[in-house]
Write an enzyme that holds these catalytic residues in place. Structure first.
Site, PDB file in Angstrom:
ATOM      1  N   ALA A 153       1.180  -1.173   0.273  1.00 16.19           N
ATOM      2  CA  ALA A 153      -0.051  -0.102  -0.121  1.00 16.19           C
ATOM      3  C   ALA A 153       0.875   1.226   0.071  1.00 16.19           C
ATOM      4  CB  ALA A 153      -0.888   0.177   0.937  1.00 16.19           C
ATOM      5  N   GLY A 204       0.534  -5.324   0.925  1.00 19.39           N
ATOM      6  CA  GLY A 204      -0.731  -5.164  -0.251  1.00 19.39           C
ATOM      7  C   GLY A 204       0.002  -5.507  -1.159  1.00 19.39           C
ATOM      8  N   GLU A 247      -0.626  -9.348  -0.492  1.00 20.92           N
ATOM      9  CA  GLU A 247      -2.237  -9.710  -0.372  1.00 20.92           C
ATOM     10  C   GLU A 247      -2.371  -9.656  -1.763  1.00 20.92           C
ATOM     11  OE1 GLU A 247      -1.653  -6.476   2.653  1.00 20.92           O
ATOM     12  OE2 GLU A 247      -2.742  -7.727   3.131  1.00 20.92           O
ATOM     13  N   GLU A 304       4.693  -4.912   7.215  1.00 17.25           N
ATOM     14  CA  GLU A 304       3.713  -4.086   8.019  1.00 17.25           C
ATOM     15  C   GLU A 304       4.318  -3.320   9.087  1.00 17.25           C
ATOM     16  OE1 GLU A 304       1.762  -6.177   6.021  1.00 17.25           O
ATOM     17  OE2 GLU A 304       1.158  -5.266   4.988  1.00 17.25           O
TER      18      GLU A 304
HETATM   19  C1  HXC Z   1       4.620   4.785  -0.953  1.00 19.29           C
HETATM   20  C2  HXC Z   1       6.971   3.394  -1.531  1.00 19.29           C
HETATM   21  C3  HXC Z   1       6.687   2.210  -1.284  1.00 19.29           C
HETATM   22  C4  HXC Z   1       5.261   1.292  -0.799  1.00 19.29           C
HETATM   23  C5  HXC Z   1       8.584   2.292  -2.330  1.00 19.29           C
HETATM   24  N1  HXC Z   1       8.225   3.244  -1.728  1.00 19.29           N
HETATM   25  N2  HXC Z   1       7.730   1.820  -1.674  1.00 19.29           N
HETATM   26  N3  HXC Z   1       6.380   4.737  -1.778  1.00 19.29           N
HETATM   27  N4  HXC Z   1       4.702   2.765  -0.980  1.00 19.29           N
HETATM   28  N5  HXC Z   1       4.713   1.293  -0.515  1.00 19.29           N
HETATM   29  C6  HXC Z   1       9.076   4.447  -3.173  1.00 19.29           C
HETATM   30  C7  HXC Z   1      10.356   4.627  -2.117  1.00 19.29           C
HETATM   31  O1  HXC Z   1       9.742   5.634  -1.147  1.00 19.29           O
HETATM   32  C8  HXC Z   1      11.551   5.363  -3.989  1.00 19.29           C
HETATM   33  O2  HXC Z   1      10.222   6.622  -3.487  1.00 19.29           O
HETATM   34  C9  HXC Z   1      10.907   4.563  -4.492  1.00 19.29           C
HETATM   35  O3  HXC Z   1      10.054   4.090  -3.920  1.00 19.29           O
HETATM   36  C10 HXC Z   1      11.143   3.328  -4.736  1.00 19.29           C
HETATM   37  O4  HXC Z   1      12.601   2.578  -3.070  1.00 19.29           O
HETATM   38  P1  HXC Z   1      13.033   3.277  -2.803  1.00 19.29           P
HETATM   39  O5  HXC Z   1      13.101   2.696  -0.918  1.00 19.29           O
HETATM   40  O6  HXC Z   1      14.754   4.186  -2.806  1.00 19.29           O
HETATM   41  O7  HXC Z   1      13.652   1.274  -3.457  1.00 19.29           O
HETATM   42  P2  HXC Z   1      14.907   0.130  -2.241  1.00 19.29           P
HETATM   43  O8  HXC Z   1      16.001   0.954  -2.102  1.00 19.29           O
HETATM   44  O9  HXC Z   1      15.640  -0.676  -3.452  1.00 19.29           O
HETATM   45  O10 HXC Z   1      14.057  -0.259  -1.413  1.00 19.29           O
HETATM   46  C11 HXC Z   1      12.884  -1.591  -2.016  1.00 19.29           C
HETATM   47  C12 HXC Z   1      12.237  -1.935  -0.607  1.00 19.29           C
HETATM   48  C13 HXC Z   1      11.478   0.016   0.319  1.00 19.29           C
HETATM   49  C14 HXC Z   1      12.970  -2.612  -0.511  1.00 19.29           C
HETATM   50  C15 HXC Z   1      10.530  -1.783  -1.607  1.00 19.29           C
HETATM   51  O11 HXC Z   1      11.237   0.777  -1.239  1.00 19.29           O
HETATM   52  C16 HXC Z   1      10.549  -0.192   1.132  1.00 19.29           C
HETATM   53  O12 HXC Z   1      10.524  -1.532   1.584  1.00 19.29           O
HETATM   54  N6  HXC Z   1       9.512   0.066   0.467  1.00 19.29           N
HETATM   55  C17 HXC Z   1       8.721   0.121   1.556  1.00 19.29           C
HETATM   56  C18 HXC Z   1       7.636  -1.454   1.589  1.00 19.29           C
HETATM   57  C19 HXC Z   1       6.581  -2.081   2.189  1.00 19.29           C
HETATM   58  O13 HXC Z   1       6.637  -1.819   3.352  1.00 19.29           O
HETATM   59  N7  HXC Z   1       5.385  -2.307   1.997  1.00 19.29           N
HETATM   60  C20 HXC Z   1       4.369  -2.336   3.134  1.00 19.29           C
HETATM   61  C21 HXC Z   1       3.760  -1.412   3.219  1.00 19.29           C
HETATM   62  S1  HXC Z   1       2.058  -1.009   4.338  1.00 19.29           S
HETATM   63  P3  HXC Z   1      11.271   8.286  -3.683  1.00 19.29           P
HETATM   64  O14 HXC Z   1      10.502   8.638  -4.254  1.00 19.29           O
HETATM   65  O15 HXC Z   1      12.080   8.550  -2.071  1.00 19.29           O
HETATM   66  O16 HXC Z   1      12.498   7.633  -4.833  1.00 19.29           O
HETATM   67  C22 HXC Z   1       0.932  -2.258   3.361  1.00 19.29           C
HETATM   68  C23 HXC Z   1      -0.185  -1.951   3.855  1.00 19.29           C
HETATM   69  C24 HXC Z   1      -1.235  -3.017   3.250  1.00 19.29           C
HETATM   70  O17 HXC Z   1       0.920  -3.082   2.034  1.00 19.29           O
HETATM   71  C25 HXC Z   1      -2.670  -2.989   3.709  1.00 19.29           C
HETATM   72  C26 HXC Z   1      -3.197  -1.872   4.750  1.00 19.29           C
HETATM   73  C27 HXC Z   1      -4.613  -1.548   4.414  1.00 19.29           C
END
Ligand code: HXC
Length: 260
Positions: free
Chosen positions: A66, A111, A114, A134
């Site tokens: 998400a 997400g 999921e 998460e």
């Molecule tokens: C918004 C995101 C994102 C996300 C990555 N980006 N994941 N933006 N939401 N989930 C953005 C980063 O901020 C960054 O933007 C760009 O994408 C590239 O990501 P980087 O982090 O620079 O890449 P990298 O270093 O290769 O790392 C990749 C990664 C990391 C390991 C996937 O991005 C990461 O940990 N992302 C979050 C993953 C996460 O926690 N997902 C779960 C979310 S909660 P900029 O602008 O800086 O270039 C969820 C809840 C679901 O999903 C249920 C809801 C009800």
């Protein structure tokens, strides 16, 4: 129809749906969920399409979860609505009357994992990474992950994934049954298209009812599920395709199914 964050490409009986926010690793916000829902609903009723492949734009991510920035602005009730929205869209994908293959081309986190689990079949590229991170954010899975993961892998493994936020590479995902196949990155879409083509050549009603029997049967006790299966089996006898399939076999030729 043209969407902002979703691309749809069609080829013969197949549709490729691409979540297209590569700069944000295809993260899902409300708008993207809504567009995905619309695209899938359109394909569900398009008689030319028999199988759908779902993937992410670029070579880095399927869906990295998400949209975290979007979630920052949500109050608790809006967060609940967001979770329910995602659950409903994913359930509609899970119950779409056509098979959906997830071509997991990189990160499938939160997400994204999921969403992959709501598809019927998951194929991962070698660089794919799965996980439910998460808890790193002080959140928990909310798009159905606590339930789908528990049904797909065993509950102990599901809990480990949900509690530790560990990332699982493609081979580990294969080992625990989270994916069906792992293929070299450059071959992912081709592999999925070949599988989709094999499915598209079968009786479409029979494939649809097989999906229904599996999904609905999972919610029933075994004896009720058997009766339901027999009812759906009987329903295939109402189709022209069943007569075509049997006749083609007996005449040693390939069947030409029309989907009716
Ligand atoms: C918004 C995101 C994102 C996300 C990555 N980006 N994941 N933006 N939401 N989930 C953005 C980063 O901020 C960054 O933007 C760009 O994408 C590239 O990501 P980087 O982090 O620079 O890449 P990298 O270093 O290769 O790392 C990749 C990664 C990391 C390991 C996937 O991005 C990461 O940990 N992302 C979050 C993953 C996460 O926690 N997902 C779960 C979310 S909660 P900029 O602008 O800086 O270039 C969820 C809840 C679901 O999903 C249920 C809801 C009800």
């Amino acid at each position: 129809m043209v969407w902002k964050n979703i691309l749809v490409e069609t080829e013969d009986n197949l549709a490729l749906v691409i979540i297209n926010r590569p700069k944000l690793l295809n993260a899902l916000d409300t708008e993207t969920l809504g567009e995905l829902d619309e695209a899938m609903t359109e394909l569900a009723v398009n008689p030319a399409i028999r199988v759908i492949i779902l993937t992410g734009a670029g070579d880095k991510a399927f869906v990295a979860g998400a949209d975290i920035k979007f979630m920052q602005s949500l109050d608790p009730l809006q967060a609940r609505d967001f979770a329910r929205h995602g659950q409903q869209v994913f359930s509609r994908i899970e119950n779409l009357p056509k098979p959906v293959i997830a071509a997991v081309n990189g990160f499938a986190l939160g997400g994204g994992c999921e969403l992959a689990m709501a598809c019927d079949i998951r194929v991962a590229s070698e660089n794919a990474k799965f996980g439910q991170p998460e808890v790193n954010l002080g959140l928990m899975a909310g798009f159905g992950g606590t339930q789908r993961l528990t049904r797909l892998v065993n509950p102990g493994i599901a809990k480990e994934i949900l509690f530790t936020a560990d990332q699982y590479d493609a081979q580990a995902a294969l080992r625990i049954g989270l994916v069906n196949h792992v293929v070299p990155s450059g071959e992912l879409i081709d592999f999925c298209k070949k599988m989709a083509g094999r499915i598209a050549a079968k009786g479409p009603v029979a494939v649809r009812l097989s999906k229904e029997a599996v999904n609905e049967g999972l919610e029933m006790d075994m004896e009720k599920a058997f009766i339901h299966e027999a009812d759906l089996f009987a329903l295939t006898f109402t189709t022209a395709d069943h007569a075509e399939g049997i006749e083609a076999f007996l005449n040693k030729r390939k069947p030409a199914f029309k989907g009716n």
